[in-house]
Design a protein around this motif. Sequence first.
Motif, PDB file in Angstrom:
ATOM      1  N   LEU A 133       0.828  -1.216   0.000  1.00 36.79           N
ATOM      2  CA  LEU A 133       0.000   0.000   0.000  1.00 36.79           C
ATOM      3  C   LEU A 133       0.855   1.254   0.000  1.00 36.79           C
ATOM      4  O   LEU A 133       0.536   2.245  -0.692  1.00 36.79           O
ATOM      5  N   ILE A 134       1.944   1.245   0.768  1.00 33.22           N
ATOM      6  CA  ILE A 134       2.825   2.407   0.824  1.00 33.22           C
ATOM      7  C   ILE A 134       3.469   2.652  -0.538  1.00 33.22           C
ATOM      8  O   ILE A 134       3.542   3.797  -1.024  1.00 33.22           O
ATOM      9  N   THR A 165       2.342   1.701  -3.425  1.00 31.33           N
ATOM     10  CA  THR A 165       1.296   2.145  -4.339  1.00 31.33           C
ATOM     11  C   THR A 165       0.987   3.621  -4.155  1.00 31.33           C
ATOM     12  O   THR A 165       0.820   4.391  -5.122  1.00 31.33           O
ATOM     13  N   ALA A 166       0.891   4.049  -2.875  1.00 37.18           N
ATOM     14  CA  ALA A 166       0.604   5.463  -2.568  1.00 37.18           C
ATOM     15  C   ALA A 166       1.711   6.372  -3.099  1.00 37.18           C
ATOM     16  O   ALA A 166       1.438   7.455  -3.643  1.00 37.18           O
ATOM     17  N   LEU A 183       1.375   9.269  -5.862  1.00 35.64           N
ATOM     18  CA  LEU A 183       1.710  10.639  -5.455  1.00 35.64           C
ATOM     19  C   LEU A 183       2.616  11.324  -6.451  1.00 35.64           C
ATOM     20  O   LEU A 183       2.493  12.530  -6.726  1.00 35.64           O
TER      21      LEU A 183
END
Length: 217
Positions: free
Chosen positions: A207-208, A210-211, A215
């Motif tokens: 998830l990190i 992907t974020a 961004l």
Amino acid sequence: MSSHLEHIDTTKNIDTIKNLDEVSESALIQLVYVSSITMTTRLNTSIFDDIEAQARRFNQYNNITGILCYGNGHFLQCIEGEKAQVLALQQRIFSDKRHKNTKTLLLQAVEQRNFSDWRMRLLFLERWLWSPATKQQATKLTPFLPFAPHGWNPKRTEQFVALIKTFETPPHIRAAGITYNALGNMFRHIAAPHQAFLIVQGVLIVLIITALILLYV
């Protein structure tokens, strides 16, 4: 008998090897040697099963008994049998490319065997490989851990052999799908009790990542 000794690097052996010329070919001999596992062997997931199978066949035919110990990247093996068979096996073992830095700790005539099982038991000297059922007796090994047998003198070697021959159950575990390979067992030892934690951490990392991608895209 001197022909057997000419091929052995005596710089790696104790002085008692010189006394074997006076021992009859049928005399009972005890050999204890140490070696270091190679990196290639470390990555072989069936290494201990292979060694055990080979030893079982050879030892039964040649009336060889003993025990093979492994820990901290080192092998220590005690071999007992008639002089001719033991010295021939020593040549074979020392030329095996699956280990290196071979060194003889004990090579002497004995009156009786310490081990009576020709199947050559396996003894693992790493605490994370011990099962709960064997930890109690395995704690007796504490004075010999961490396992670094290359520096042992004959007296310490004899003390170790005298201790392990009393073990009723070899202190190790047998895990389905994972062999005794050091790397494989270390992963199992760390991962098995924390599977849920590792899964959650894995999801969070995805998830990190992907974020961060979203961004900066």
